[in-house]
Write a protein that holds these residues in place. Sequence first.
Motif, PDB file in Angstrom:
ATOM      1  N   PHE A 238       0.799  -0.899   0.005  1.00 54.41           N
ATOM      2  CA  PHE A 238      -0.093  -0.027  -0.010  1.00 54.41           C
ATOM      3  C   PHE A 238       1.111   1.302  -0.044  1.00 54.41           C
ATOM      4  CE2 PHE A 238      -2.485   3.439   1.584  1.00 54.41           C
ATOM      5  CZ  PHE A 238      -3.846   3.091   1.328  1.00 54.41           C
ATOM      6  N   GLY A 239       0.680   2.098  -1.008  1.00 58.20           N
ATOM      7  CA  GLY A 239       1.541   3.207  -1.033  1.00 58.20           C
ATOM      8  C   GLY A 239       1.196   4.474  -1.689  1.00 58.20           C
TER       9      GLY A 239
ATOM     10  N   PHE B 232       1.982  13.292  -3.252  1.00 58.32           N
ATOM     11  CA  PHE B 232       0.604  13.116  -3.330  1.00 58.32           C
ATOM     12  C   PHE B 232       0.180  12.654  -1.663  1.00 58.32           C
ATOM     13  CE2 PHE B 232       0.702  13.429  -7.684  1.00 58.32           C
ATOM     14  CZ  PHE B 232      -0.220  14.233  -8.086  1.00 58.32           C
ATOM     15  N   GLN B 233       1.317  12.427  -1.074  1.00 57.93           N
ATOM     16  CA  GLN B 233       0.966  11.962   0.422  1.00 57.93           C
ATOM     17  C   GLN B 233       0.423  13.029   1.163  1.00 57.93           C
ATOM     18  OE1 GLN B 233       4.664  10.455   2.054  1.00 57.93           O
ATOM     19  NE2 GLN B 233       4.656   8.760   0.489  1.00 57.93           N
ATOM     20  N   GLY B 234      -0.593  12.578   2.070  1.00 53.27           N
ATOM     21  CA  GLY B 234      -0.959  13.773   2.952  1.00 53.27           C
ATOM     22  C   GLY B 234      -2.264  14.713   2.421  1.00 53.27           C
ATOM     23  N   LYS B 235      -2.508  14.282   1.168  1.00 56.63           N
ATOM     24  CA  LYS B 235      -3.709  15.072   0.529  1.00 56.63           C
ATOM     25  C   LYS B 235      -5.187  14.111   0.459  1.00 56.63           C
ATOM     26  CE  LYS B 235      -0.420  17.581  -2.186  1.00 56.63           C
ATOM     27  NZ  LYS B 235       0.331  17.730  -3.645  1.00 56.63           N
ATOM     28  N   GLY B 236      -5.074  12.973   0.822  1.00 54.03           N
ATOM     29  CA  GLY B 236      -6.319  12.187   0.898  1.00 54.03           C
ATOM     30  C   GLY B 236      -6.488  11.056  -0.100  1.00 54.03           C
ATOM     31  N   VAL B 237      -5.505  10.926  -0.960  1.00 53.32           N
ATOM     32  CA  VAL B 237      -5.422   9.992  -1.757  1.00 53.32           C
ATOM     33  C   VAL B 237      -5.400   8.628  -1.400  1.00 53.32           C
ATOM     34  CG1 VAL B 237      -3.919   9.034  -3.798  1.00 53.32           C
ATOM     35  CG2 VAL B 237      -3.977  11.298  -3.536  1.00 53.32           C
ATOM     36  N   ASP B 238      -4.706   8.432  -0.272  1.00 58.17           N
ATOM     37  CA  ASP B 238      -4.952   7.171   0.394  1.00 58.17           C
ATOM     38  C   ASP B 238      -6.433   6.703   0.675  1.00 58.17           C
ATOM     39  OD1 ASP B 238      -4.954   8.923   2.474  1.00 58.17           O
ATOM     40  OD2 ASP B 238      -3.659   7.977   3.659  1.00 58.17           O
TER      41      ASP B 238
ATOM     42  N   GLU C  90      -6.220  -9.453   6.277  1.00 60.13           N
ATOM     43  CA  GLU C  90      -5.028  -9.193   7.096  1.00 60.13           C
ATOM     44  C   GLU C  90      -4.056  -8.496   6.211  1.00 60.13           C
ATOM     45  OE1 GLU C  90      -2.178 -11.430  10.295  1.00 60.13           O
ATOM     46  OE2 GLU C  90      -3.535 -12.647   9.233  1.00 60.13           O
ATOM     47  N   MET C  91      -3.554  -7.389   6.668  1.00 58.02           N
ATOM     48  CA  MET C  91      -2.414  -6.616   6.392  1.00 58.02           C
ATOM     49  C   MET C  91      -1.120  -7.113   6.559  1.00 58.02           C
ATOM     50  SD  MET C  91      -3.596  -2.512   6.579  1.00 58.02           S
ATOM     51  CE  MET C  91      -2.134  -2.191   5.964  1.00 58.02           C
ATOM     52  N   GLN C  92      -0.612  -7.808   5.633  1.00 57.05           N
ATOM     53  CA  GLN C  92       0.888  -8.166   5.974  1.00 57.05           C
ATOM     54  C   GLN C  92       1.639  -7.036   6.698  1.00 57.05           C
ATOM     55  OE1 GLN C  92       1.834 -10.976   5.671  1.00 57.05           O
ATOM     56  NE2 GLN C  92       1.763 -11.818   3.697  1.00 57.05           N
ATOM     57  N   TRP C  93       2.713  -7.202   7.391  1.00 59.46           N
ATOM     58  CA  TRP C  93       3.367  -6.584   8.299  1.00 59.46           C
ATOM     59  C   TRP C  93       3.798  -5.111   7.776  1.00 59.46           C
ATOM     60  CZ3 TRP C  93       8.288  -5.007   7.650  1.00 59.46           C
ATOM     61  CH2 TRP C  93       9.172  -5.631   6.875  1.00 59.46           C
ATOM     62  N   VAL C  94       3.621  -4.186   8.964  1.00 63.39           N
ATOM     63  CA  VAL C  94       4.153  -2.756   8.762  1.00 63.39           C
ATOM     64  C   VAL C  94       5.316  -2.766   9.722  1.00 63.39           C
ATOM     65  CG1 VAL C  94       3.400  -0.371   8.609  1.00 63.39           C
ATOM     66  CG2 VAL C  94       1.970  -2.111   7.965  1.00 63.39           C
ATOM     67  N   GLY C  95       6.484  -2.013   9.367  1.00 64.90           N
ATOM     68  CA  GLY C  95       7.393  -1.788  10.331  1.00 64.90           C
ATOM     69  C   GLY C  95       7.188  -0.948  11.145  1.00 64.90           C
TER      70      GLY C  95
ATOM     71  N   PRO D  72       5.731   5.010  10.840  1.00 65.54           N
ATOM     72  CA  PRO D  72       4.428   5.425  11.447  1.00 65.54           C
ATOM     73  C   PRO D  72       3.408   6.155  10.831  1.00 65.54           C
ATOM     74  CG  PRO D  72       6.326   7.131  11.577  1.00 65.54           C
ATOM     75  CD  PRO D  72       6.848   5.892  10.974  1.00 65.54           C
ATOM     76  N   LYS D  73       3.566   6.602   9.379  1.00 61.16           N
ATOM     77  CA  LYS D  73       2.704   7.049   8.548  1.00 61.16           C
ATOM     78  C   LYS D  73       1.746   5.643   8.179  1.00 61.16           C
ATOM     79  CE  LYS D  73       4.425  10.979   6.117  1.00 61.16           C
ATOM     80  NZ  LYS D  73       4.806  11.556   4.590  1.00 61.16           N
ATOM     81  N   MET D  74       2.334   4.562   8.005  1.00 61.19           N
ATOM     82  CA  MET D  74       1.510   3.374   7.348  1.00 61.19           C
ATOM     83  C   MET D  74       0.837   2.889   8.763  1.00 61.19           C
ATOM     84  SD  MET D  74       0.819   2.183   4.493  1.00 61.19           S
ATOM     85  CE  MET D  74      -0.685   1.222   4.784  1.00 61.19           C
ATOM     86  N   LEU D  75       1.550   2.823   9.803  1.00 61.08           N
ATOM     87  CA  LEU D  75       0.726   2.450  10.840  1.00 61.08           C
ATOM     88  C   LEU D  75      -0.452   3.135  11.150  1.00 61.08           C
ATOM     89  CD1 LEU D  75       3.720   1.720  13.256  1.00 61.08           C
ATOM     90  CD2 LEU D  75       2.295  -0.054  12.247  1.00 61.08           C
ATOM     91  N   ASN D  76      -0.554   4.509  11.101  1.00 64.56           N
ATOM     92  CA  ASN D  76      -1.581   5.421  11.210  1.00 64.56           C
ATOM     93  C   ASN D  76      -2.633   5.008  10.307  1.00 64.56           C
ATOM     94  OD1 ASN D  76      -2.892   7.641  12.402  1.00 64.56           O
ATOM     95  ND2 ASN D  76      -2.716   8.511  10.335  1.00 64.56           N
ATOM     96  N   VAL D  77      -2.259   4.629   9.020  1.00 68.24           N
ATOM     97  CA  VAL D  77      -3.451   4.331   8.018  1.00 68.24           C
ATOM     98  C   VAL D  77      -3.991   2.971   8.381  1.00 68.24           C
ATOM     99  CG1 VAL D  77      -3.612   3.589   5.655  1.00 68.24           C
ATOM    100  CG2 VAL D  77      -2.250   5.612   6.039  1.00 68.24           C
ATOM    101  N   ALA D  78      -3.435   1.837   8.699  1.00 69.11           N
ATOM    102  CA  ALA D  78      -3.611   0.524   9.262  1.00 69.11           C
ATOM    103  C   ALA D  78      -4.813   0.916  10.446  1.00 69.11           C
ATOM    104  CB  ALA D  78      -2.568  -0.174   9.565  1.00 69.11           C
ATOM    105  N   GLU D  79      -4.309   1.667  11.434  1.00 72.81           N
ATOM    106  CA  GLU D  79      -4.998   1.773  12.532  1.00 72.81           C
ATOM    107  C   GLU D  79      -6.397   2.435  12.311  1.00 72.81           C
ATOM    108  OE1 GLU D  79      -2.237   3.434  15.087  1.00 72.81           O
ATOM    109  OE2 GLU D  79      -1.393   1.401  15.773  1.00 72.81           O
TER     110      GLU D  79
END
Length: 387
Positions: free
Chosen positions: A308-309, A314-320, A341-346, A350-357
């Motif tokens: 997921f990326g 375009f990050q932080g603009k709502g594209v995700d 189930e999302m495979q691991w996020v390191g 922190p950005k991707m962890l925030n999306v998943a949460e």
Amino acid sequence: MKIIPVKDEKTARAFLDVHVQLNKDKEGWIQPLDKDIEDIFDPEKNKAFRFGEAVRWVMTDASGRLTGRIAAFVNKRYKTMGDEFPVGGAGFFDCVDDQQAANLLFDTAKAWLAEKGMEAMDGPINFGDRDRWWGLQVEGFVNPPFGMAYNPPYYKALFENYGFQPFFHQICFGLDVQTTLQGKFHSRHATIAADPAFSARHLKKDQLEKYATDFVTVYNKAWAGHGGNKEMSREQAILIFRKMKPVMDEEVIWFVYHNEEPVACWLNLPDLNQYFKHMGGKFGLLQKLQFLWLKMTGACRKFTGLVFGVVPEFQGKGVDSYMIVEGAKVIQARKRYDDYEMQWVGDWNPKMLNVAESLGGFHSRKLTTYRYLFDRQREFHRHPFLQ
């Protein structure tokens, strides 16, 4: 205890068998396909051999019973941001619940790596890409998704008692597919959807090369250079997509475009372990027919998130959020899957962890990549965080 190098068909078979013998009675264990493990150690099938080498050992007790295994790797291209010394890898570790036995396996890998000029070892890791066989499960020991190694809980103590320290943690997230998305996803989606320059669409298998090319564009902008990732060529991506084609579900692979230029992707696949758990490690003609039958009858009710990326500009603009909502409309309406189930996020991302949460996901499992410094006086540093 006796350490035996893997050098022929008999010892290669023992390397596979020890994992089965030690784990077959564990609840939630799923046997990986033999060929998926063997391919890791085949120079003709694993491109990592272009840049390094790998060795394997099995361990037996006085009666000849299989009691453990380990592999060690050196790879010129294996480097994490901030590394100032060469680091090797150890993986495919299995061992009886005996610290002395584990120490012998770790010592064997360490000695070989030191001979190759390494000054530390990470483990358990893969000899190759990080999307498979990476990290030790320390939470959530049931039904690992495809490409994730199973291990019982006591392995954590074996690693840490030897002296391994957590280099980074890998968080997986589970989700009920019919979970209602938070309102903020819809409000951000609406902002992007109002701009005609943006569009979202899922993959079409009859345009596989186009989507593989789009994936390369996003990947090289969003991930290359992070966590040891290298740039990917268009040819590599096309090969990967062709390999995945037989198991792809078009409607769970999504892209976002801005003026027809790819700016985000969300790559998911059905969890193949929902099929392979019935096959006892084999994938011959009979198992292939069984696979087709299981696929036709909808036996797989779980899909997994691999990538997921969003490209940096375009990050932080709502594209995700836009991509997630567009995908959810289709996936939830089909009702083909119950679990995601999302495979691991390191934990360094922190950005991707925030999306998943924010998706409402729960921590389904946690893995740890450990590092062991050969110089025990050297200061230990964890994996650097992405800014």
